[in-house]
Design an enzyme around this catalytic site. Structure first.
Site, short mmCIF file in Angstrom:
data_model
loop_
_atom_site.label_atom_id
_atom_site.label_comp_id
_atom_site.label_asym_id
_atom_site.label_seq_id
_atom_site.Cartn_x
_atom_site.Cartn_y
_atom_site.Cartn_z
N ILE A 1 0.79 -1.26 -0.04
CA ILE A 1 0.19 0.14 0.00
C ILE A 1 1.03 1.13 -0.04
CG2 ILE A 1 -1.91 1.11 1.10
CD1 ILE A 1 -2.42 -1.46 2.54
N ASN B 1 12.58 -0.51 6.24
CA ASN B 1 13.86 -1.50 6.70
C ASN B 1 13.64 -2.46 5.56
OD1 ASN B 1 11.54 -3.30 7.46
ND2 ASN B 1 12.62 -3.59 9.42
N ILE C 1 11.63 1.57 12.11
CA ILE C 1 10.82 2.42 12.78
C ILE C 1 11.17 2.71 14.23
CG2 ILE C 1 8.83 2.74 11.12
CD1 ILE C 1 7.37 0.69 12.69
N TYR D 1 -1.54 -9.73 16.26
CA TYR D 1 -1.59 -8.62 15.17
C TYR D 1 -2.73 -7.62 15.52
CZ TYR D 1 -2.42 -6.32 10.59
OH TYR D 1 -2.67 -5.33 9.84
N GLY E 1 -11.16 -20.50 13.88
CA GLY E 1 -10.86 -19.09 14.28
C GLY E 1 -11.53 -18.24 13.01
P1 NAD Z 1 3.60 -4.47 3.47
O1 NAD Z 1 4.34 -5.74 4.05
O2 NAD Z 1 3.54 -4.72 2.10
O3 NAD Z 1 4.17 -3.19 3.81
C1 NAD Z 1 4.96 -2.83 5.14
C2 NAD Z 1 5.97 -2.26 4.87
O4 NAD Z 1 6.64 -1.89 6.03
C3 NAD Z 1 7.14 -3.05 4.06
O5 NAD Z 1 7.46 -2.30 3.12
C4 NAD Z 1 8.12 -3.59 5.40
O6 NAD Z 1 9.35 -3.82 4.74
C5 NAD Z 1 8.05 -2.07 6.18
N1 NAD Z 1 8.46 -2.54 7.34
C6 NAD Z 1 8.10 -3.64 8.29
N2 NAD Z 1 8.49 -3.62 9.49
C7 NAD Z 1 9.45 -2.46 9.43
C8 NAD Z 1 9.97 -1.92 10.32
N3 NAD Z 1 10.19 -2.30 11.76
N4 NAD Z 1 10.70 -0.66 10.31
C9 NAD Z 1 10.41 -0.31 9.12
N5 NAD Z 1 10.03 -0.60 7.84
C10 NAD Z 1 9.20 -2.02 8.44
O7 NAD Z 1 2.00 -4.36 4.07
P2 NAD Z 1 0.62 -3.66 3.50
O8 NAD Z 1 -0.33 -4.70 3.21
O9 NAD Z 1 1.08 -2.77 2.46
O10 NAD Z 1 0.17 -2.96 4.79
C11 NAD Z 1 0.53 -1.60 5.07
C12 NAD Z 1 -0.26 -1.30 6.27
O11 NAD Z 1 -1.72 -1.35 6.22
C13 NAD Z 1 0.17 -1.93 7.60
O12 NAD Z 1 0.11 -1.24 8.56
C14 NAD Z 1 -1.09 -3.04 7.66
O13 NAD Z 1 -1.13 -3.52 9.03
C15 NAD Z 1 -2.06 -2.20 7.20
N6 NAD Z 1 -3.27 -2.99 6.69
C16 NAD Z 1 -3.08 -3.85 5.52
C17 NAD Z 1 -4.25 -4.55 4.98
C18 NAD Z 1 -4.17 -5.22 3.83
O14 NAD Z 1 -5.29 -5.81 3.53
N7 NAD Z 1 -3.06 -5.34 3.00
C19 NAD Z 1 -5.59 -4.50 5.70
C20 NAD Z 1 -5.61 -3.57 6.85
C21 NAD Z 1 -4.32 -2.89 7.35
#
Ligand code: NAD
Length: 303
Positions: free
Chosen positions: A12, A32, A52, A140, A266
């Site tokens: 996203i 990261n 982060i 989570y 679940g």
């Molecule tokens: P993703 O895993 O593709 O993106 C997460 C990004 O965060 C990655 O680029 C990863 O490298 C980076 N990251 C992870 N841990 C890190 C750290 N400690 N320090 C720095 N960078 C770090 O996930 P996504 O699907 O793009 O999700 C983005 C956000 O949206 C998240 O917060 C997730 O909880 C939330 N979300 C996603 C969905 C979904 O359906 N994909 C639904 C609800 C909420």
């Protein structure tokens, strides 16, 4: 206008970075690369390969003073949170706290947090709205809810402005099969490998699938129009796994099969989020129908 996107190399986040840059924002990214990919990063963004939770990330915010912080970086894999709850807490709770703490040093215009419908757990409601009492079933969901509570308390204590966005199941190009709500990415990957699709239970379970570009637009609208509130970002529509497979059959020009396996313990039967509040306050609404979003997603894969 300067923005910071944490997780800007992820699914996203990378789409959000593209949109902010096309709107003329100067964008810094903290990632990261634990699940994100460098090739998804927009070359006009200033990239910082930091965690982060690190002092580097804290100092960067104080130095750059971004007006808007979009906090997407997270450990977003539910099963990983069950195997490693401590790691999940460090990233999702302590990581968020580190960013919030840096915001105490200057007047940030808005802190926009990506949260999830996983905070609710199994509600039994046909349509969930923001006033539903959260009761997460996974670490989570709990870590995201705890981060939300820190954000709210930072606002109450230090006046840090915020918006919390709870998403339905996000899908679209660049999604990893590992993250939250990854069934669409999982199915595309199976098709690429000419493997059968696996359907847990009877396939009539439904989710509220929202296309990634709609989530991007919601983030931008929230940064500008949202004030210290929680919004659900969703379509408010239910789509079953069998409906999803029917669409894939329409697009895919090779025959494929699916097999039913046991229901997952679940697993929530139906999950659908009311988006009325986001429509009213943010003047946002989903633009992509499921069919249109799926067509774009399917076209982004090479078969
Ligand atoms: P993703 O895993 O593709 O993106 C997460 C990004 O965060 C990655 O680029 C990863 O490298 C980076 N990251 C992870 N841990 C890190 C750290 N400690 N320090 C720095 N960078 C770090 O996930 P996504 O699907 O793009 O999700 C983005 C956000 O949206 C998240 O917060 C997730 O909880 C939330 N979300 C996603 C969905 C979904 O359906 N994909 C639904 C609800 C909420």
């Amino acid at each position: 206008m300067k923005a910071l996107v944490t997780g800007g190399a992820g699914f996203i986040g990378s789409h959000l970075v593209d949109a902010l840059i096309s709107k003329g924002y100067c964008v810094h990214v903290i990632d990261n690369l634990s699940s994100g990919r460098k090739e998804y990063l927009n070359s006009s963004a200033v990239f910082h390969e930091f965690d982060i939770s690190s002092a580097d990330a804290h100092q960067l915010i104080i130095k750059e003073k971004p007006e808007y912080i979009f906090h997407l970086a997270a450990q977003a894999d539910v099963s990983r949170s069950i195997h490693s709850p401590i790691e999940d807490m460090h990233i999702n709770v302590a990581g968020t706290l580190n960013l919030l703490d840096a915001c105490r040093h200057y007047p940030v215009k808005n802190f926009v947090f990506s949260s999830t419908s996983a905070v609710y757990g199994n509600t039994g409601s046909e349509l969930i709205n923001e006033s539903q009492q959260p009761s997460p079933l996974s670490f989570y969901g709990l870590s995201k809810l705890t981060a939300e509570r820190y954000i709210k308390l930072f606002h109450d204590t230090f006046k840090t402005p915020f918006v919390i966005l709870r998403y339905g199941n996000v899908y679209g190009p660049r999604q990893t099969p590992k993250g939250e709500g990854g069934v669409i990415a999982v199915f595309h990957e199976k098709l690429q490998k000419n493997q059968d699709l696996k359907v847990h239970g009877n396939g009539l379970q439904t989710r509220d699938y929202i296309f990634v570009q709609d989530v991007v637009e919601a983030n931008i609208a929230a940064a500008i129009k949202g004030r210290n509130m929680i919004f659900q970002i969703s379509t408010g529509q239910r789509t079953s796994i069998l409906q999803l497979i029917a669409l894939l059959k329409k697009y895919h020009n090779k025959e494929f099969h699916y097999l039913h396996s046991d229901e997952r313990q679940g697993d929530i039967k139906h999950s659908c989020l009311d988006n009325t509040l986001a429509k009213r306050i943010l003047a946002w609404e989903p633009y992509y129908s499921f069919e249109k979003g799926m067509k774009e997603t399917y076209s982004s894969y090479s078969f």
